[in-house]
Design a protein around this motif. Structure first.
Motif, PDB file in Angstrom:
ATOM      1  N   SER A 524       0.812  -1.219   0.000  1.00 44.79           N
ATOM      2  CA  SER A 524       0.000   0.000   0.000  1.00 44.79           C
ATOM      3  C   SER A 524       0.841   1.263   0.000  1.00 44.79           C
ATOM      4  O   SER A 524       0.307   2.358  -0.215  1.00 44.79           O
ATOM      5  CB  SER A 524      -0.940   0.005   1.215  1.00 44.79           C
ATOM      6  N   ASP A 525       2.142   1.147   0.241  1.00 42.39           N
ATOM      7  CA  ASP A 525       3.018   2.315   0.204  1.00 42.39           C
ATOM      8  C   ASP A 525       3.920   2.296  -1.028  1.00 42.39           C
ATOM      9  O   ASP A 525       5.019   2.864  -1.016  1.00 42.39           O
ATOM     10  CB  ASP A 525       3.870   2.406   1.473  1.00 42.39           C
ATOM     11  N   ALA A 526       3.458   1.671  -2.113  1.00 40.00           N
ATOM     12  CA  ALA A 526       4.268   1.573  -3.330  1.00 40.00           C
ATOM     13  C   ALA A 526       4.523   2.958  -3.917  1.00 40.00           C
ATOM     14  O   ALA A 526       3.628   3.808  -3.971  1.00 40.00           O
ATOM     15  CB  ALA A 526       3.564   0.695  -4.360  1.00 40.00           C
ATOM     16  N   ILE A 568       8.095  -1.101  -5.826  1.00 38.79           N
ATOM     17  CA  ILE A 568       9.089  -0.498  -4.943  1.00 38.79           C
ATOM     18  C   ILE A 568       8.316   0.232  -3.850  1.00 38.79           C
ATOM     19  O   ILE A 568       7.434   1.038  -4.145  1.00 38.79           O
ATOM     20  CB  ILE A 568       9.975   0.497  -5.711  1.00 38.79           C
ATOM     21  N   THR A 569       8.623  -0.054  -2.605  1.00 43.51           N
ATOM     22  CA  THR A 569       7.850   0.526  -1.510  1.00 43.51           C
ATOM     23  C   THR A 569       8.619   1.651  -0.831  1.00 43.51           C
ATOM     24  O   THR A 569       9.853   1.643  -0.788  1.00 43.51           O
ATOM     25  CB  THR A 569       7.521  -0.541  -0.453  1.00 43.51           C
ATOM     26  N   LEU A 570       7.879   2.601  -0.288  1.00 47.91           N
ATOM     27  CA  LEU A 570       8.510   3.704   0.435  1.00 47.91           C
ATOM     28  C   LEU A 570       9.232   3.195   1.675  1.00 47.91           C
ATOM     29  O   LEU A 570      10.327   3.659   1.998  1.00 47.91           O
ATOM     30  CB  LEU A 570       7.466   4.759   0.812  1.00 47.91           C
ATOM     31  N   ARG A 571       8.648   2.216   2.367  1.00 48.27           N
ATOM     32  CA  ARG A 571       9.301   1.695   3.565  1.00 48.27           C
ATOM     33  C   ARG A 571      10.654   1.071   3.252  1.00 48.27           C
ATOM     34  O   ARG A 571      11.540   1.046   4.115  1.00 48.27           O
ATOM     35  CB  ARG A 571       8.393   0.673   4.256  1.00 48.27           C
ATOM     36  N   ALA A 572      10.829   0.571   2.031  1.00 43.11           N
ATOM     37  CA  ALA A 572      12.114  -0.019   1.643  1.00 43.11           C
ATOM     38  C   ALA A 572      13.183   1.033   1.381  1.00 43.11           C
ATOM     39  O   ALA A 572      14.360   0.702   1.262  1.00 43.11           O
ATOM     40  CB  ALA A 572      11.936  -0.882   0.398  1.00 43.11           C
ATOM     41  N   THR A 613      11.094  12.404  -6.030  1.00 46.00           N
ATOM     42  CA  THR A 613       9.738  12.904  -5.781  1.00 46.00           C
ATOM     43  C   THR A 613       9.443  12.972  -4.295  1.00 46.00           C
ATOM     44  O   THR A 613       8.861  13.956  -3.802  1.00 46.00           O
ATOM     45  CB  THR A 613       8.706  12.012  -6.490  1.00 46.00           C
ATOM     46  N   VAL A 614       9.832  11.929  -3.557  1.00 41.99           N
ATOM     47  CA  VAL A 614       9.590  11.907  -2.112  1.00 41.99           C
ATOM     48  C   VAL A 614      10.340  13.044  -1.427  1.00 41.99           C
ATOM     49  O   VAL A 614       9.796  13.726  -0.547  1.00 41.99           O
ATOM     50  CB  VAL A 614      10.007  10.549  -1.516  1.00 41.99           C
ATOM     51  N   ALA A 615      11.591  13.268  -1.804  1.00 35.95           N
ATOM     52  CA  ALA A 615      12.377  14.331  -1.186  1.00 35.95           C
ATOM     53  C   ALA A 615      11.742  15.695  -1.439  1.00 35.95           C
ATOM     54  O   ALA A 615      11.595  16.511  -0.511  1.00 35.95           O
ATOM     55  CB  ALA A 615      13.807  14.295  -1.712  1.00 35.95           C
ATOM     56  N   ALA A 616      11.348  15.957  -2.687  1.00 33.18           N
ATOM     57  CA  ALA A 616      10.731  17.245  -3.011  1.00 33.18           C
ATOM     58  C   ALA A 616       9.394  17.404  -2.293  1.00 33.18           C
ATOM     59  O   ALA A 616       9.075  18.485  -1.763  1.00 33.18           O
ATOM     60  CB  ALA A 616      10.547  17.362  -4.525  1.00 33.18           C
ATOM     61  N   TYR A 626       9.355   9.176   6.813  1.00 36.25           N
ATOM     62  CA  TYR A 626       8.872   8.105   7.695  1.00 36.25           C
ATOM     63  C   TYR A 626       7.486   8.405   8.227  1.00 36.25           C
ATOM     64  O   TYR A 626       6.719   7.492   8.568  1.00 36.25           O
ATOM     65  CB  TYR A 626       9.856   7.860   8.844  1.00 36.25           C
ATOM     66  N   GLN A 627       7.121   9.693   8.315  1.00 38.32           N
ATOM     67  CA  GLN A 627       5.796  10.048   8.817  1.00 38.32           C
ATOM     68  C   GLN A 627       4.684   9.722   7.825  1.00 38.32           C
ATOM     69  O   GLN A 627       3.508   9.701   8.197  1.00 38.32           O
ATOM     70  CB  GLN A 627       5.753  11.543   9.161  1.00 38.32           C
ATOM     71  N   LEU A 628       5.060   9.456   6.582  1.00 33.73           N
ATOM     72  CA  LEU A 628       4.068   9.079   5.580  1.00 33.73           C
ATOM     73  C   LEU A 628       3.617   7.635   5.742  1.00 33.73           C
ATOM     74  O   LEU A 628       2.608   7.233   5.156  1.00 33.73           O
ATOM     75  CB  LEU A 628       4.643   9.277   4.176  1.00 33.73           C
ATOM     76  N   VAL A 629       4.360   6.857   6.516  1.00 33.08           N
ATOM     77  CA  VAL A 629       4.065   5.428   6.626  1.00 33.08           C
ATOM     78  C   VAL A 629       4.073   4.931   8.069  1.00 33.08           C
ATOM     79  O   VAL A 629       4.059   3.719   8.307  1.00 33.08           O
ATOM     80  CB  VAL A 629       5.080   4.595   5.800  1.00 33.08           C
ATOM     81  N   ASP A 630       4.073   5.827   9.039  1.00 36.40           N
ATOM     82  CA  ASP A 630       4.252   5.383  10.428  1.00 36.40           C
ATOM     83  C   ASP A 630       2.963   4.972  11.122  1.00 36.40           C
ATOM     84  O   ASP A 630       3.010   4.535  12.279  1.00 36.40           O
ATOM     85  CB  ASP A 630       4.982   6.447  11.251  1.00 36.40           C
ATOM     86  N   ASP A 631       1.825   5.081  10.447  1.00 33.07           N
ATOM     87  CA  ASP A 631       0.557   4.682  11.065  1.00 33.07           C
ATOM     88  C   ASP A 631      -0.012   3.397  10.473  1.00 33.07           C
ATOM     89  O   ASP A 631      -1.154   3.037  10.752  1.00 33.07           O
ATOM     90  CB  ASP A 631      -0.483   5.804  10.929  1.00 33.07           C
ATOM     91  N   PHE A 632       0.745   2.706   9.628  1.00 31.11           N
ATOM     92  CA  PHE A 632       0.236   1.461   9.042  1.00 31.11           C
ATOM     93  C   PHE A 632      -0.238   0.501  10.131  1.00 31.11           C
ATOM     94  O   PHE A 632       0.413   0.397  11.182  1.00 31.11           O
ATOM     95  CB  PHE A 632       1.344   0.788   8.231  1.00 31.11           C
ATOM     96  N   PRO A 633      -1.358  -0.215   9.909  1.00 34.71           N
ATOM     97  CA  PRO A 633      -2.105  -0.303   8.644  1.00 34.71           C
ATOM     98  C   PRO A 633      -3.238   0.718   8.503  1.00 34.71           C
ATOM     99  O   PRO A 633      -4.095   0.559   7.650  1.00 34.71           O
ATOM    100  CB  PRO A 633      -2.674  -1.719   8.701  1.00 34.71           C
TER     101      PRO A 633
END
Length: 669
Positions: A524-526, A568-572, A613-616, A626-633
C-alpha cells in the motif's frame, strides 16, 4: 493531516562510528584545511548512476536545488561508467512501454541519437549502444529538466563523500564533507589509471602526485534538506552505520531458497569490469598478460549451447555499422560480426569477478569497517577492498586474452575453445569506455549494502522485501518439503496462499494444493515498479575465485527464476535512525534473493524517480518521509497524495490491473 515535521538541524555533531549505540557525541575529524567551497542544496544525491540521475531529474522538475556527487566523470552508472550499455528489460513491460517517464525519455533519446534503438544489433536486449553516448544523453536530460522545472543542478564529478556531520540525537545529517579531485600539475589526465590505483587517493584530503583536491562542504539551502544514497554499494548506508544486510540471508519461510541457514555477509553477487573489443578484418597480435595463467583456469563459455565465439561477441554488441550475415546457434538467432563491430563484454564465466570469503570480499562488512578504522572520524575510504578491485581488473584483462588466444574451458573441457585472433582490445581516452586502460571506469555492481527498513506492521524486525514477495517458484518442490521444518513449510504455504492464507493456517486447505503465489505482494506504500527475473551471478566457494576447480557457492542459484511484476515501496527506502536520509537503487530494503531482481536499469530509474519525488514532496509539505508510513495499517492520507503525484507525473506505482483479486499474471513475461 499530520503536524508539519519540525526537524532539529543542530550544528553539533556525533561520531559516526558510535551512532548505532548512541554514544556521547563528538566532532568529526577536522579536514587539514577549511573547505575550499560551501555549497547549498535542498537535495544532495550521492552517486550519479541511473538511480541518482533519476533522483536529480525529478528533483529538478520539482524546482529544487539539487547537488550531485559522482566518483567518476560520467553520468549514468550501469549504462556509462560501468559499461553495461545494454538495457535489461522484460518483454511485456517493454511491449507496453510501462516505465517511469524519465526512463521512457532515455529510450526515446537513444532512438533519436542513432536513428534506431539498437545500434549494436545485439541479441540480449532491444537496445545496446555506446557508453560514452549514454553519459551525453543523460547530461542533456538533466539540463533540460533543469530548464523545464526551474530547478538548479550543481553536479560534482570525480567527487566522493568523506565525512558527515550528524545531529546529537543521531537523526539528522546536518552537512557533508566531500573531496573532488583533478589531475595534478604535470600528472596524466583523469581515467589514465584503473580504479584500484586511484580510489584510496580519492578519499584523502591531501594533494598527491596524481591529484589536486578541492574540499567541499554541502549544507542545507534552507532549514531542511534530504540526502539520497544512490551509490553503487550503499556507501552512505555504511558511513552512517544504519542497520543493513550484506550477502546471503538465513533460510526462513520468507527466504526459503536461501543457500544457508545462517547469514553469510561475504557472499554478494559478482562484480564486473566491462571492456570493449572490435572485430577486425586482419589477425591481431596480442601480448599475453603476465598474470594470465593465474586467471585462465576460471574462464568458460559456461554452457554447450553458448559455446560459440560469434554468439558471445554479438550478445552485447554495442556498435554495428554493417549488418552481418544471419546465423543461429543454440537456438538463438543473431547476425554475424563484421569488421568494425564493437562488443561490450559482461560474461559470468568471463569477466565477472566473484569473491565470497572474508579474505577477498569487495564490500566491507560493519566489522571489517571497524577493523580498518573506516567508522572512525575522518577514516572513511569508501568501504571497499582495493586489492579485490585490482584483481578484478587483472581478471577482466585476462578474459580478453582468453577470448583471443585461450584454448581451455573450465566448465566444458577440452576441444571447445578455439583462438579468435581477429579482435582488438579498445583502449584510450576516446575509446568506448573512455579510459586509457580500456576497462570501465567503475565495475558493474550487482549488489551492495541493503538497508533494513524501520519496524512496521507485519515487519517487527524491520521492513524487507523477501523472495516470496516476488517469486513465481513452485514451492511444492520436494526440496522445500524436505529441507524446511514442518512448521516453516506451513508458514511458507500460508504466506504464498494470498486470500486463502487463513484456510491454510487452519488446515482447511491441504498444503499440496498451494503451489506458488499467483502475483507479487501488493504494497500500500508503493512508489515505483520493476520487473526482471531473479538473476544470480553467485560468489565462488573458495578464495581466490579464480582458483583451479573452484565452484559457485552451493545452492546460490536455487532462488533464481522468474518473478512477477513487482513494486518499490517507500518503507524499503527509509533507513532506520536517520530521518533525512533516503535510499535509492540497489541498496533499498530487499533480501539477497529479491535483490537479484531489484537491480536492473528500469528498476534503478524508478527507484530514483521515487526518491527525488519523495524528497521534493517532503520539503514542500514539511513532513519527514517516515511520517508518511508510520501509522500502518491505518490510512495515510498524505501518502495517498504523494502516490497520486507520482502517477500524475508519469511515474507508475503499480502495474495495470494490480488488485488482490487479480491473480492472472501469466501474460507478463
Amino acid at each position: 493531516m499530520k503536524r508539519r515535521h519540525k526537524q532539529g538541524w543542530q550544528k553539533s555533531i556525533i561520531s559516526l562510528g558510535l551512532i548505532a549505540t548512541f554514544a556521547p557525541y563528538s566532532a568529526i575529524a577536522t579536514p587539514p584545511r577549511n573547505p575550499d567551497k560551501t555549497v547549498n542544496c535542498e537535495i544532495l544525491v550521492v552517486g550519479g548512476g541511473l538511480s541518482g540521475a533519476a533522483t536529480v531529474y525529478e528533483g529538478l522538475l520539482a524546482g529544487k536545488t539539487v547537488c550531485l556527487t559522482e566518483i567518476t566523470d560520467w553520468l549514468g552508472g550501469q549504462i556509462s561508467s560501468q559499461g553495461t550499455s545494454a538495457l535489461d528489460e522484460r518483454p511485456t513491460q517493454r511491449k507496453r512501454q510501462f516505465y517511469s517517464r524519465g526512463y521512457l525519455e532515455l529510450r526515446d533519446r537513444i532512438q533519436r541519437k542513432y536513428g534506431k534503438l539498437n545500434p549494436g544489433d545485439c541479441w540480449v536486449s532491444d537496445s545496446c549502444f555506446l557508453p560514452a553516448d549514454a553519459h551525453t544523453i543523460i547530461d542533456e536530460m538533466l539540463k533540460d529538466a533543469e530548464k523545464r522545472g526551474k530547478g538548479k543542478l550543481q553536479w560534482f564529478p570525480n567527487t566522493v563523500i568523506k565525512d558527515l556531520e550528524i545531529s546529537p540525537d543521531g537523526k539528522i545529517i546536518n552537512n557533508a564533507i566531500a573531496i573532488q579531485h583533478q589531475p595534478a600539475k604535470n600528472a596524466p589526465p583523469l581515467n589514465t589509471f584503473p580504479l584500484s590505483q586511484t580510489i584510496e587517493d580519492a578519499y584523502q584530503y591531501e594533494n598527491s602526485a596524481k591529484f589536486n583536491k578541492t574540499i567541499i562542504r554541502f549544507i542545507p539551502k534552507k532549514s531542511q534538506w534530504y540526502v539520497v544514497d544512490a551509490s553503487e554499494t550503499g556507501e552512505i548506508v555504511g558511513l552512517t552505520d544504519v542497520p543493513y544486510r550484506l550477502g546471503i540471508d538465513p533460510r526462513t519461510h520468507l527466504e526459503p531458497s536461501a543457500s544457508t541457514t545462517t547469514n553469510n555477509p561475504y557472499c554478494t553477487q559478482g562484480f564486473t569490469y566491462t571492456f570493449a573489443m572490435e572485430s577486425t578484418k586482419e589477425h591481431q597480435q596480442q601480448t599475453m598478460p603476465p598474470f594470465y595463467l593465474q586467471y585462465s583456469p576460471y574462464f568458460s563459455y559456461e554452457l554447450q549451447r553458448l559455446a560459440n565465439f560469434d554468439l558471445v561477441f554479438t550478445y552485447r554488441r554495442i556498435w554495428s555499422p554493417t549488418k552481418g550475415e544471419p546465423a543461429k546457434f543454440g537456438g538463438i538467432n543473431f547476425s554475424k560480426p563484421t569488421p568494425g563491430d564493437i562488443s561490450m563484454q559482461n560474461w559470468t564465466w568471463g569477466n565477472d569477478y566473484r569473491p565470497g570469503t572474508a579474505k577477498d570480499n569487495l564490500v566491507y562488512t560493519r566489522q571489517q569497517l571497524q577493523a580498518t578504522g573506516q567508522l572512525q572520524p575522518g577514516g572513511w575510504k569508501g568501504g571497499l577492498r582495493t586489492e579485490t578491485f585490482r584483481k578484478g581488473e587483472e581478471h577482466a584483462l585476462s578474459y580478453f586474452y582468453w577470448l583471443y588466444g585461450g584454448t581451455t574451458d573450465s566448465q566444458l573441457g577440452k576441444g571447445v575453445k578455439k583462438p579468435q585472433t581477429n579482435i582488438r582490445f579498445l583502449a584510450g581516452l576516446n575509446s568506448p569506455m573512455g579510459t586509457a586502460h580500456g576497462l570501465s571506469k567503475y565495475p558493474y555492481m550487482r549488489e551492495g549494502r541493503r538497508i533494513i527498513g524501520r519496524p512496521s506492521w507485519g515487519h517487527s524486525n524491520g521492513f524487507t522485501i523477501w523472495e516470496i514477495d516476488i517469486s513465481r517458484r513452485n514451492y511444492q518442490d520436494e526440496y522445500y518439503r524436505k529441507t524446511l521444518s514442518p512448521y516453516m513449510y506451513r508458514q511458507l504455504k500460508a504466506a504464498i496462499a494470498g486470500l486463502e492464507a487463513t484456510s491454510v493456517i487452519r488446515g482447511e486447505i491441504p498444503l499440496g494444493e498451494v503451489l506458488r503465489r499467483k502475483r507479487s505482494t501488493i504494497f500500500s506504500d508503493a512508489v515505483g515498479i520493476g520487473h526482471y527475473a531473479i538473476d544470480f551471478h553467485p560468489c565462488m566457494l573458495k578464495s581466490p575465485p579464480e582458483a583451479p576447480g573452484n565452484k559457485e557457492f552451493p545452492g546460490e542459484r536455487r532462488g533464481a527464476g522468474q518473478a512477477y511484476p513487482f513494486q518499490i515501496t517507500l518503507r524499503a527506502m527509509i533507513p532506520q535512525k536517520i530521518d533525512n536520509l533516503l535510499v535509492g537503487g540497489k541498496s533499498i530494503a530487499t533480501s539477497h534473493i529479491a535483490a537479484a531482481a531489484y537491480r536492473v536499469h528500469s528498476f534503478e530509474w524508478s527507484a530514483g524517480a521515487a526518491a527525488g519525488t519523495v524528497a521534493a514532496f517532503s520539503l514542500n509539505e514539511g513532513i519527514a518521509p517516515y511520517q508518511l508510513v508510520d501509522d500502518f495499517p491505518k490510512p495515510e492520507p498524505q501518502l495517498e497524495v504523494l502516490q497520486r503525484l507520482l502517477e500524475k507525473n508519469g511515474n507508475p506505482t503499480a502495474f495495470p490491473d494490480t488488485s488482490i483479486f487479480n491473480e492472472s499474471w501469466d501474460d507478463w513475461r
